[in-house]
Design an enzyme around this catalytic site. Structure first.
Site, mmCIF file in Angstrom:
data_model
loop_
_atom_site.group_PDB
_atom_site.id
_atom_site.type_symbol
_atom_site.label_atom_id
_atom_site.label_comp_id
_atom_site.label_asym_id
_atom_site.label_seq_id
_atom_site.Cartn_x
_atom_site.Cartn_y
_atom_site.Cartn_z
ATOM 1 N N HIS A 267 17.948 66.956 34.249
ATOM 2 C CA HIS A 267 16.521 67.245 34.488
ATOM 3 C C HIS A 267 16.082 66.380 35.674
ATOM 4 C CE1 HIS A 267 12.551 68.595 33.625
ATOM 5 N NE2 HIS A 267 12.305 67.993 32.471
ATOM 6 N N HIS A 308 19.948 76.055 38.479
ATOM 7 C CA HIS A 308 18.703 75.932 37.720
ATOM 8 C C HIS A 308 18.712 76.958 36.598
ATOM 9 C CE1 HIS A 308 14.437 75.708 36.782
ATOM 10 N NE2 HIS A 308 14.471 74.536 37.370
ATOM 11 N N ASP A 365 15.588 68.957 43.566
ATOM 12 C CA ASP A 365 16.112 67.589 43.672
ATOM 13 C C ASP A 365 17.095 67.398 44.813
ATOM 14 O OD1 ASP A 365 14.727 66.498 41.499
ATOM 15 O OD2 ASP A 365 16.075 67.506 40.117
HETATM 16 N N1 CMC Z 1 27.739 72.553 39.943
HETATM 17 C C1 CMC Z 1 28.803 73.303 39.574
HETATM 18 N N2 CMC Z 1 28.754 74.292 38.640
HETATM 19 C C2 CMC Z 1 27.561 74.529 38.069
HETATM 20 C C3 CMC Z 1 26.408 73.814 38.411
HETATM 21 C C4 CMC Z 1 26.510 72.783 39.384
HETATM 22 N N3 CMC Z 1 25.454 72.065 39.745
HETATM 23 N N4 CMC Z 1 25.359 74.260 37.673
HETATM 24 C C5 CMC Z 1 25.843 75.238 36.894
HETATM 25 N N5 CMC Z 1 27.172 75.396 37.134
HETATM 26 C C6 CMC Z 1 28.065 76.403 36.539
HETATM 27 C C7 CMC Z 1 28.427 76.035 35.111
HETATM 28 O O1 CMC Z 1 29.615 75.245 35.059
HETATM 29 C C8 CMC Z 1 28.617 77.405 34.497
HETATM 30 O O2 CMC Z 1 29.862 77.900 34.923
HETATM 31 P P1 CMC Z 1 30.738 78.835 33.937
HETATM 32 O O3 CMC Z 1 29.920 80.082 33.754
HETATM 33 O O4 CMC Z 1 31.999 79.051 34.657
HETATM 34 O O5 CMC Z 1 30.889 78.056 32.670
HETATM 35 C C9 CMC Z 1 27.550 78.249 35.174
HETATM 36 O O6 CMC Z 1 27.313 77.617 36.444
HETATM 37 C C10 CMC Z 1 26.228 78.302 34.407
HETATM 38 O O7 CMC Z 1 25.830 76.952 34.127
HETATM 39 P P2 CMC Z 1 24.969 76.530 32.863
HETATM 40 O O8 CMC Z 1 25.239 75.101 32.555
HETATM 41 O O9 CMC Z 1 25.163 77.526 31.768
HETATM 42 O O10 CMC Z 1 23.516 76.716 33.422
HETATM 43 P P3 CMC Z 1 22.205 76.103 32.805
HETATM 44 O O11 CMC Z 1 21.119 77.048 33.132
HETATM 45 O O12 CMC Z 1 22.391 75.756 31.367
HETATM 46 O O13 CMC Z 1 22.025 74.719 33.584
HETATM 47 C C11 CMC Z 1 21.336 73.068 35.082
HETATM 48 C C12 CMC Z 1 21.091 74.480 34.550
HETATM 49 C C13 CMC Z 1 20.208 72.685 36.027
HETATM 50 C C14 CMC Z 1 21.325 72.062 33.918
HETATM 51 C C15 CMC Z 1 22.701 73.043 35.816
HETATM 52 O O14 CMC Z 1 22.706 73.957 36.888
HETATM 53 C C16 CMC Z 1 23.071 71.644 36.311
HETATM 54 O O15 CMC Z 1 23.601 70.833 35.534
HETATM 55 N N6 CMC Z 1 22.773 71.332 37.603
HETATM 56 C C17 CMC Z 1 23.024 70.002 38.125
HETATM 57 C C18 CMC Z 1 21.918 69.067 37.701
HETATM 58 C C19 CMC Z 1 20.632 69.322 38.449
HETATM 59 O O16 CMC Z 1 20.591 69.477 39.657
HETATM 60 N N7 CMC Z 1 19.513 69.325 37.690
HETATM 61 C C20 CMC Z 1 18.166 69.495 38.233
HETATM 62 C C21 CMC Z 1 17.508 70.763 37.788
HETATM 63 S S1 CMC Z 1 16.028 71.144 38.715
HETATM 64 C C22 CMC Z 1 14.932 69.894 38.360
HETATM 65 C C23 CMC Z 1 14.515 69.810 36.937
HETATM 66 O O17 CMC Z 1 14.295 70.833 36.280
HETATM 67 O O18 CMC Z 1 14.351 68.708 36.430
#
Ligand code: CMC
Length: 431
Positions: A267, A308, A365
């Site tokens: 987050h 995201h 971010d």
């Molecule tokens: N780098 C590499 N792979 C990723 C990333 C990333 N940053 N984000 C998602 N993926 C992949 C993930 O491994 C999955 O792959 P697969 O389908 O092969 O298993 C696929 O994309 C879907 O990911 P998810 O975890 O199911 O997606 P989510 O919607 O649950 O997660 C997220 C969203 C923001 C937690 C995630 O994208 C992440 O961890 N990003 C990095 C942390 C980040 O930048 N967070 C800030 C978010 S914006 C500000 C805020 O809201 O606070």
């Protein structure tokens, strides 16, 4: 809110139930499943709320496919360009942009509450000097409820408003002091002649022995960052604030819970993690290896600042911050090699099949840390800046929820997969 119905057949019995379907002013329709359990004995299962609207809200709208973000109907790029954070605070809290008179009154109310109770200062001494400022924020903001008893009746609209004003007004003071404490420097009192961001900058970087000149470029850049972070509908920290508030907890306790949630690296903690990651990459030549790691399903490493839950296109906030980043660095004459690494990393990732197929784009971010670094904010204060900006979103959602006549305590159910009923065995008989 207009209403329709849908029929749902559930379970082996083939029992059919008629459920209401609501349409909001924008966004997908929602099926009201509140009577589902009563009529069918079945729950829905949606860990992580992938397809669940947890509440009705009029504050913020996101279209993740198109990359749209509206505060009370106003596009984020217009607000970032023409408005100020305090005006956005008014808009989010009260639903409309203020008239000149309303804004003058609001600004004066916020300004009157920027100081914190002197007793609260003692709290800082209880923390280690090397405490993460977010840890200090969680503690000190939660402790406000021990100091402002006169505004804790959540059923009284005036109390709610005063608490909301206090939170927005005091957060810069509390945040700046968490930094000053870590440095061992004296705390500076707020200067109410200054604007919201300017006052924060002075309390962060000023010292009592000298005058502090606020750089208007820096103040404007920070104010814009506050605007971009002000609200983002039902994200993890806002949902935490709503859930905590649904129990009748006081606003200071609820916002403290929100700050704790924001701290997580998935987050708000991501802005700090982005800069750490860019520093570790160090040079454009190491980007390839970093991308490969992020694509490896066996490696938990993720490209921080990418992806995201809601945006499946470019995060509109990231677009604004990216432009702002170039402007601010140019105006301040900062040449940061991390910006080159960030731009090359973005370009490379956006052309990778892995990122394209998963619709992973830079989020808010990704570039914010570079601006914050350029204006002198230390890395461990990045998430504090996010919390400062997001405070108005949290209090606006908390106020909206309390006003709602049919608010009930948030109490999700579960799909139980543990042991079934079994008899207690005395310890001597266990193997
Ligand atoms: N780098 C590499 N792979 C990723 C990333 C990333 N940053 N984000 C998602 N993926 C992949 C993930 O491994 C999955 O792959 P697969 O389908 O092969 O298993 C696929 O994309 C879907 O990911 P998810 O975890 O199911 O997606 P989510 O919607 O649950 O997660 C997220 C969203 C923001 C937690 C995630 O994208 C992440 O961890 N990003 C990095 C942390 C980040 O930048 N967070 C800030 C978010 S914006 C500000 C805020 O809201 O606070």
């Amino acid at each position: 809110m207009s209403e329709d119905t849908c029929n749902l057949r559930v379970g082996d019995s083939g029992k059919e139930v008629k459920l209401p379907v609501y349409s909001g002013t924008l966004g997908p329709k929602v099926v009201d499943i509140r009577k589902l359990y009563g009529q069918t004995g079945t729950f829905t299962f949606d860990p992580g709320f992938l397809a669940t609207a947890s509440c009705e809200s009029k504050i913020t709208f996101i279209d993740g496919e198109k990359g749209v973000l509206l505060y009370r109907g106003y596009p984020i790029d217009q607000l970032a360009q023409h408005s100020s954070h305090l005006e956005v605070c008014y808009l989010l809290m009260y639903g409309e942009l203020p008239t000149a008179g309303q804004f003058a009154e609001f600004r004066s109310n916020i300004t009157r509450h920027t100081m914190v109770h002197e007793g609260l200062k003692n709290f800082y001494n209880g923390f280690r000097r090397d405490a993460h400022p977010m840890a200090t924020m969680v503690g000190v903001v939660g402790a406000l409820s021990a100091f402002y008893h006169d505004s804790l009746d959540i059923h009284n609209p005036e109390h709610r408003e005063i608490s909301a004003h206090r939170l927005i007004a005091k957060m810069p003071t509390i945040a700046a002091w968490s930094y000053k404490y870590s440095l061992g420097q004296p705390f500076l009192y707020p200067d109410n002649k200054l604007g919201y961001a300017e006052n924060f900058l002075r309390m962060m970087f000023g010292v009592p022995a000298e005058d502090y000149e606020v750089n208007p470029v820096v103040a404007r850049a920070l104010d814009r960052i506050f605007i971009l972070h002000a609200d983002h509908e039902q994200n993890a920290s806002t949902s935490t604030v709503r859930l905590a508030g649904s129990s009748g907890a006081n606003p200071f306790a609820c916002i403290s819970a929100g700050i704790g949630t924001l701290w997580g690296p998935a987050h708000g903690g991501a802005n700090e993690a982005v800069l750490k990651m860019l520093g570790e990459i160090g040079s454009v030549k190491n980007i390839e290896a970093c991308i490969r790691r992020s694509e490896d399903p066996k490696d938990p490493f993720r490209l921080m600042g990418f992806g995201h839950r809601v945006y499946k296109s470019y995060d509109p906030r990231a677009k604004i911050i990216r432009e702002s980043c170039h402007e601010v660095l140019a105006e301040l004459g900062v040449n940061d090699p991390l910006l080159d690494v960030a731009m090359a990393l973005e370009e490379k990732a956006l052309n990778e099949d892995y990122f394209i197929s998963r619709q992973l784009y830079p989020n808010v971010d990704f570039y914010s840390g570079i601006i914050l670094k350029a204006i002198g904010i230390p890395t461990n204060m990045f998430t504090v800046i996010f919390a400062l900006g997001r405070t108005v979103g949290w209090v606006s959602h908390w106020m909206e929820m309390i006003k709602e006549p049919d608010t009930v305590i948030g109490r999700p159910r579960q799909l139980y997969t543990g042991a079934t009923n079994r008899d207690y065995k005395p310890i001597a008989k266990r193997r």
